[in-house]
Scaffold this motif. Structure first.
Motif: not given
Length: 357
Positions: A150-158
């Motif tokens: 999924a390559e989920t980004e772990r920065g700002i998440r809304h």
């Protein structure tokens, strides 16, 4: 329940990584994207789409339904998992129900004790061989399973909200990428789900969901508000496109998913760091447009409205019927006055000695 010497999760991962799409499934994800190892116990899990739009990791084998509690039974139909066994002799079990890395509230359940014990033994063997470093045990409310593809980004998440359900995205709401596979470039689509050309949603404050229990109700989150991006104002196709994580180009196409949709159900224990208490900067440019004035009936005293595009001076069906009746009555009176002026009322009728000539 574990009569075989070699469990499916002890086999090589290459045997399960097949590139195929179920011909009868409404989902478009490749099965190769649905196999992963649990980060809490190192066992293989197989992901399936749920009927409510989420994803669930299942143990990659079937169990006799009679030996599984009714609340723990799952079945798969066309690549979509749902609760229950539908009267079948065999069923699936969700991996969090048996995971050794999870603190189970029903730890004394005799029907699941053997399966949990077998999985715990295999996890201990993997730890003793140095193949796996076990993290601290967590509760079922804190568990999360996300495929590595999924390559989920772990920065700002809304956080996204629809129908009182909260979902947390992989990035900011205007940077969530489409998951469709582009056949020309053989890569994932680079477009975003958010479209500036039309109304997509609006930011609003929602109450922070706290779990049941007196301790949680007395926590710092109880009664607090957070900002979330609401898509309640969209139509059916609009909110389905958002939850499917598709751009406007690939929403109605037949392209399969390059990766699984990256929405996760919001958890206060896991996603506390992504709670937004202040109005976000994106809210200034993504608010709902001003609503157009609703056409009102032009008749005096009438308050009827319409959602259609009408011309100025529009009348509702009741006032229009009254106006037509008044016009007919006025026309009859006008004709009667004209006849009086011409003397037609004094002319004898046919049958009284005279006839019309």
């Amino acid at each position: 329940m574990y009569s075989s010497d070699t469990a499916p999760w002890d086999r090589g991962a290459d045997l399960l990584r097949t590139m195929r799409i179920d011909s009868f499934t409404p989902t478009k994800g490749l099965r190769s994207n649905n196999v992963d190892r649990c980060r809490y116990c190192n066992h293989l899990v197989e992901y399936y789409d749920r009927v409510d739009g989420g994803r669930i990791p299942l143990v990659p084998r079937e169990f006799p339904s009679a030996s599984v509690p009714l609340r723990c039974r799952w079945h798969v139909n066309g690549g979509v998992a749902s609760v229950g066994d539908r009267g079948r002799a065999y069923c699936y079990i969700a991996h969090p129900t048996l995971c050794p890395g999870v603190q189970h509230e029903d730890a004394d359940d005799p029907q699941l004790a053997d399966a949990r014990r077998a999985m715990a033994v295999r996890t201990q063997r993997a730890i003793s061989r140095g193949l796996f470093a076990a993290p601290l045990r967590i509760t079922e409310d804190e568990v999360t399973f996300v495929p590595v593809e999924a390559e989920t980004e772990r920065g700002i998440r809304h956080v996204l909200t629809y129908s009182s359900v909260l979902w947390i995205g992989p990035a900011e709401i205007d940077r969530v990428r489409c998951v469709a596979h582009v056949s020309t470039s053989r890569e994932r689509c680079k477009k975003t789900v958010f479209d500036d050309g039309s109304f997509q949603g609006s930011w609003e404050q929602v109450e922070i969901p706290v779990p049941a229990g007196r301790a949680a109700q007395e926590s710092l989150w109880a009664g607090q508000m957070m900002w979330a991006f609401s898509i309640n104002g969209l139509d059916y196709h609009g909110y389905r496109r958002w939850l499917s994580q598709r751009c406007t180009v690939h929403w109605e196409g037949t392209a399969h998913d390059a990766v699984a949709p990256q929405w996760e159900r919001f958890s206060i224990f896991r996603d506390e760091g992504h709670i937004i208490y202040e109005r976000p900067a994106q809210a200034d440019s993504q608010d709902a447009p001003a609503a157009a004035p609703v056409p009102v009936c032009a008749s005096d005293g009438c308050t009827h409205t319409t959602v259609r595009t009408v011309e100025e001076g529009w009348l509702c069906w009741q006032c229009e019927r009254k106006q037509k009746r008044r016009r007919r009555t006025h026309k009859r009176w006008t004709w009667a006055e004209e006849d009086k002026l011409r003397g037609f009322e004094d002319r004898p009728l046919e049958g009284e000695g005279l006839s019309w000539r």
